[in-house]
Design an enzyme around this catalytic site. Structure first.
Site, PDB file in Angstrom:
ATOM      1  N   GLU A  21       0.702  -1.072   0.014  1.00  0.00           N
ATOM      2  CA  GLU A  21       0.068   0.147   0.086  1.00  0.00           C
ATOM      3  C   GLU A  21       0.825   1.310  -0.112  1.00  0.00           C
ATOM      4  O   GLU A  21       1.867   1.289   0.741  1.00  0.00           O
ATOM      5  CB  GLU A  21      -0.825   0.276   1.114  1.00  0.00           C
ATOM      6  CG  GLU A  21      -1.794   1.329   1.231  1.00  0.00           C
ATOM      7  CD  GLU A  21      -3.101   0.833   2.167  1.00  0.00           C
ATOM      8  OE1 GLU A  21      -3.560  -0.168   2.195  1.00  0.00           O
ATOM      9  OE2 GLU A  21      -3.332   1.815   3.045  1.00  0.00           O
ATOM     10  N   TYR A 153     -12.032  -4.588  10.675  1.00  0.00           N
ATOM     11  CA  TYR A 153     -11.411  -3.702  12.017  1.00  0.00           C
ATOM     12  C   TYR A 153     -11.214  -4.819  13.160  1.00  0.00           C
ATOM     13  O   TYR A 153     -11.865  -4.899  14.070  1.00  0.00           O
ATOM     14  CB  TYR A 153     -12.089  -2.691  12.634  1.00  0.00           C
ATOM     15  CG  TYR A 153     -12.741  -1.704  11.510  1.00  0.00           C
ATOM     16  CD1 TYR A 153     -11.805  -0.521  11.548  1.00  0.00           C
ATOM     17  CD2 TYR A 153     -13.532  -1.703  10.533  1.00  0.00           C
ATOM     18  CE1 TYR A 153     -11.715   0.395  10.581  1.00  0.00           C
ATOM     19  CE2 TYR A 153     -13.729  -0.584   9.752  1.00  0.00           C
ATOM     20  CZ  TYR A 153     -12.721   0.303   9.553  1.00  0.00           C
ATOM     21  OH  TYR A 153     -13.130   1.299   8.682  1.00  0.00           O
TER      22      TYR A 153
END
Lengths: 617, 617
Positions: A21, A153
């Site tokens: 990323e 999450y």
């Protein structure tokens, strides 16, 4: 390619894979540096990369630009992040359209952080409130064009710690059409695996990609772990704190901790890891090294074709290119970006491809005059220019005006021959050695699927002084194995080939397929390349003051020399071209323009010096 | 290709060349025999052939049909004769149009003999009086499409002995647009060379092709020489007359005389000879042998592609074919004659080619039932059928239902393996050995221009009994190097290949060109071939009486067996396919249908006999 397919591949084959990323940097120089780094990290072998969404004006623009850059020029399969923050429907649609046009087929749909000035997240007017709305919207507009990922999450979200509620939201996002989940960073693998079980218990079956943050420095590690409320496993703090002021030691320990954590995740049957690189290469590279996942001669990076494929819109089918842009792939992609099809008529028929104009795409020498003078010094004679070519071949410098990347590893096989040519003032700007059928998995020459064989005809492209050219022509013209093209800046083309069609110089034979022939030599594209090659030299000359010896010697090369390419069609004979060029030396190798009979600090040719001639010795 | 270009080639390269003339036979059987002979004489290597004009109704039709046959199916560049005799303008136009549609680009324009019932030649009403009018007419109608030849008379014409007048006529024909001259037969070379000088003195510069009549028998030699008023050189009569009743001796002496005459012509700088074959092969062949012009392993026939190219209209660019019709090239050309382009989308894209229906083109077994029973006997068991295949491989018979030509010489390299398979009841109907790069001039495998290399993947096509097939599938399916397709008459196709595109099984690498890949394996064409292959077997079964063992055993093969093809993608390994098939034997090899446990006079498998099974041994 859709990310879910890559994940399914990893699952099916059991070969672990990973992705990187990146985020949009704040300065223009930072962007340029990042592109270079992304290009180098391509060599690490990520399956895809993510570009985070730069919420707000210019930075959002930059995300879109980076997606184009990665897909089209770097050949990296890209997943564009898209958030609801600050975005009305129009701006979302605009971003999606730009991703589409870039050839991007993967979106990570996020709600996003609240804008800095606000404490609590709220939807923009006419915008989307939740990631699930964004997922639904993308599916509605684009059907299955985009693969859509959503965030997971495992350690709770910034503004929401209720795990079950968060899982409900996750389920909603999946129900709206998401096909994979990328988690926030974490270090607690046990907790992650527990969370995965809860996800599965919810009936969510799509792949889960764990987000891994390598440890670069003690400070950044702590800052990020705290910011994301990550639990730090027992024992980590002790080991890292003891060396906290020694970045090298922190990275060493960090790589072991993170690699162990990765192994544990893999052992639990999750085959793909997503690395938060923070735009840095080293810490991620160390983890990959530790996991023994970096490409190596024994496990080379898989390449579908011998050149880096563009993943720009409509370019995925591209399977043939002229060899001339081998060292300037981005320029080639730019100059052909308006083509309707790739390959454009296989290069063989009458639909001759029109190349973009040099000016229109800003093709030419990059860097300021000052930077270029620093890179290449102030060569005052052919010998000194040749010295630069030799340093490039010896990896002493990384670029030449005609090569935007360091010399390819296969050039090492013919390095001595190339250096010998340059010493004699025959400046080599492109080459490939002959390959008579090696396995497609060969560490240096290999490309394409396994169980194949690849081949190359020897190729050499040179800048040739007019005093040597007639003798080269004499030797090459009627040679039964050699084809040549020669051209001057003003465009006088000559050749000994009789047909207009392309000459395949790289090809591969694979199970169950037609012969793949991805690299060719032919006249129309050589004329387009000629303009670029001479322009690059002219640009280089202009880096020096008018009237200076450097400007004069380079300028005079561009005005009067020949650009020559030679193919040895007999790929069983690796040294023919060099043998044919033996004994030729350019006159006035050490002459400095403006001096009557100057010598410089360049080398003298060992046998002939400045009196060398084109007469065979 | 225009004949003037071929003549220019011969002149430029100094390689002598030759052509053959045929005339339309009187009976249908004669026509069929001539086609076979023309096909065999293709192997002699003529640059082109002539078909004479059959003045009058049916025979004129036949000339046109023969041109189609030669151009389209035999791949022979053809020159069609056309005469003024008995022809009005409409009929001339019709003949020209038919030649055009056949892909023919060469016409020999003649006045022609007077019709048999008349003594003096006169023009048909609305027709042409002189050959020059015909030349002008063809030029007017077709521009430069046709190359136009005219006749020359070194020894005077039947009804005109005035040499100067005849030369005036020749000059007129040339002025009207003729581009080459073919002479009447002669034996007096000195006179011919004198005549050539007079032609040149007239300002006629186009090539002159001497017409040569080989000597077949004493009687025909005399008859023709007298008919054409040919002067016979001193000494010839003595030598021939002394053996006039011994045809063999006449041909032996004749070939020496004619070959000497040819050498004298060549020595005078005329590089191309036109042979009046009288539809016979032997006498011409003997002259060619004597001149050492017949193709031989050291001087193989030049082939542009590994299969015989059709020269039919629009087919000259054809450069790729499926391997399945390798032994039935004419059938392939027939079934694809309605295609718009060749290659049809390179076999790779969605424009999948539609093959002509079997019925529409009369594809199927040729010959009467009786002829076929004579050719192939009455096999009553698989073993006896296999014996036929073995005899074919041993060149004991020339044809099989699936092969319309004798076995190719390259099959000799794998003959023992093929015979071994057939002995075990695995009937091989098509094959090629692996070739890992030999020179394109290789006497057995070579094709294409010189200085190239050619390659082949090993290929095998078999008829496989259902009791052996599952074991073959098991062994081949997951083999890393093998691709297979298998299909039954009812059309159940299975394969282990994942892509739809073609697999190139023959390819060549040549100087300055793309890789040429003229032979492929792929699924759509295999399904079309499957229909044909099973139909041929069904046709063969029907040659035998209903209820007879031959009809039953062949019929049952067609109904239940599999047609299987296997490609070894690893062209470095020549024996893999045979190794994979080792130890497999068809059950009931010697069973005769209708008999409980019959044995026949076929062979017994040495180890297993009738109890053989598919279980690996």
């Amino acid at each position: 390619m859709h990310i879910r397919e890559m994940l399914a591949d990893a699952e099916r084959t059991g070969n672990p894979s990973f992705s990187f990323e990146y985020f949009p940097p704040k300065t223009a120089q930072g962007v340029q540096n990042l592109y270079d780094r992304m290009d180098r990290m391509y060599q690490f072998g990520p399956k895809f990369i993510d570009i985070t969404w730069g919420a707000g004006g210019n930075i959002a623009e930059l995300t879109c630009e980076m997606v184009v850059q990665a897909q089209t020029y770097l050949g990296l399969e890209t997943c564009m992040h898209l958030t609801c923050t600050d975005m009305g429907e129009d701006r979302v649609n605009d971003a999606l359209q730009r991703a589409y046009k870039a050839g991007c087929t993967n979106i990570l749909a996020l709600r996003g952080d609240p804008p800095r000035e606000k404490e609590k997240w709220e939807a923009t007017e006419g915008g989307f409130q939740y990631a699930r709305d964004l997922v639904a919207h993308i599916r509605k507009l684009y059907g299955n064009h985009f693969d859509i990922g959503v965030a997971g999450y495992p350690e709770g979200c910034d503004d929401n710690k209720d795990e079950d509620l968060l899982l409900d939201h996750l389920k909603e996002k999946v129900d709206m059409g998401a096909t994979f989940i990328v988690t926030q960073m974490f270090y607690d693998v046990d907790n992650f695996l527990r969370w995965v079980q809860k996800v599965r218990a919810k009936g969510i079956t799509i792949p889960i990609v764990p987000g891994i943050m390598p440890i670069a420095t003690y400070g950044s590690f702590l800052r990020r772990a705290n910011h994301m409320n990550c639990k730090i496993p027992d024992g980590w703090m002790e080991r890292l704190e003891s060396v906290k002021n020694d970045d090298v030691a922190v990275r060493e320990i960090g790589k072991t901790l993170v690699a162990d954590m990765c192994r544990k995740i893999l052992a639990a049957g999750i085959p793909h890891l997503h690395f938060y690189t923070m735009n840095l290469a080293q810490a991620t590279r160390m983890v990959l090294d530790e996991l023994d996942w970096m490409p190596s001669p024994n496990r080379p990076l898989k390449q579908t074709l011998p050149w880096k494929q563009s993943l720009g819109l409509g370019r995925r089918e591209e399977d043939v290119r002229p060899i001339f842009w081998r060292n300037r792939e981005k320029s080639y992609v730019k100059r052909t970006q308006d083509w309707d099809e790739f390959p454009n008529g296989r290069w063989g028929d009458s639909r001759s491809p029109a190349f973009g104009e040099l000016d229109a795409y800003g093709i030419g020498l990059t860097g300021t005059n000052e930077q270029n003078r620093k890179k290449w010094g102030e060569p005052k004679s052919i010998a000194e220019i040749a010295n630069l070519f030799i340093r490039y071949l010896n990896k002493g410098i990384e670029y030449l005006p005609w090569s935007e990347a360091p010399v390819a590893s296969e050039a090492d096989l013919i390095k001595d021959d190339l250096i010998d040519l340059n010493k004699r003032g025959l400046l080599t700007i492109n080459s490939q050695p002959a390959v008579n059928g090696v396995k497609s998995t060969h560490p240096i020459h290999g490309w394409g699927p396994p169980n194949g064989y690849v081949y190359q005809k020897a190729y050499l492209e040179l800048l040739v002084s007019p005093d040597v050219f007639p003798e080269i022509r004499r030797r090459v013209k009627d040679h039964p194995d050699l084809s040549y093209y020669a051209v001057t800046k003003s465009g006088n083309l000559e050749t000994n080939t009789s047909n207009e069609g392309p000459n395949a110089v790289t090809w591969g034979v694979f199970p169950g397929k037609e012969i793949v022939q991805p690299t060719i030599v032919e006249s129309i594209s050589f004329l387009a390349w000629k303009d670029e090659a001479f322009q690059l030299g002219v640009d280089w000359a202009r880096c020096y003051e008018a009237g200076s010896p450097s400007r004069l010697v380079i300028g005079e090369m561009m005005d009067n020399w020949y650009l020559v390419n030679i193919v040895n069609n007999n790929f069983h004979e690796p040294r023919t071209i060099f043998e044919v060029l033996s004994g030729l030396t350019v006159q006035d190798l050490n002459k400095v323009p403006g001096q009557a009979n100057g010598t410089t600090n360049g080398f003298h040719h060992p046998t002939n010096g400045a009196e060398a001639s084109a007469v065979p010795q």
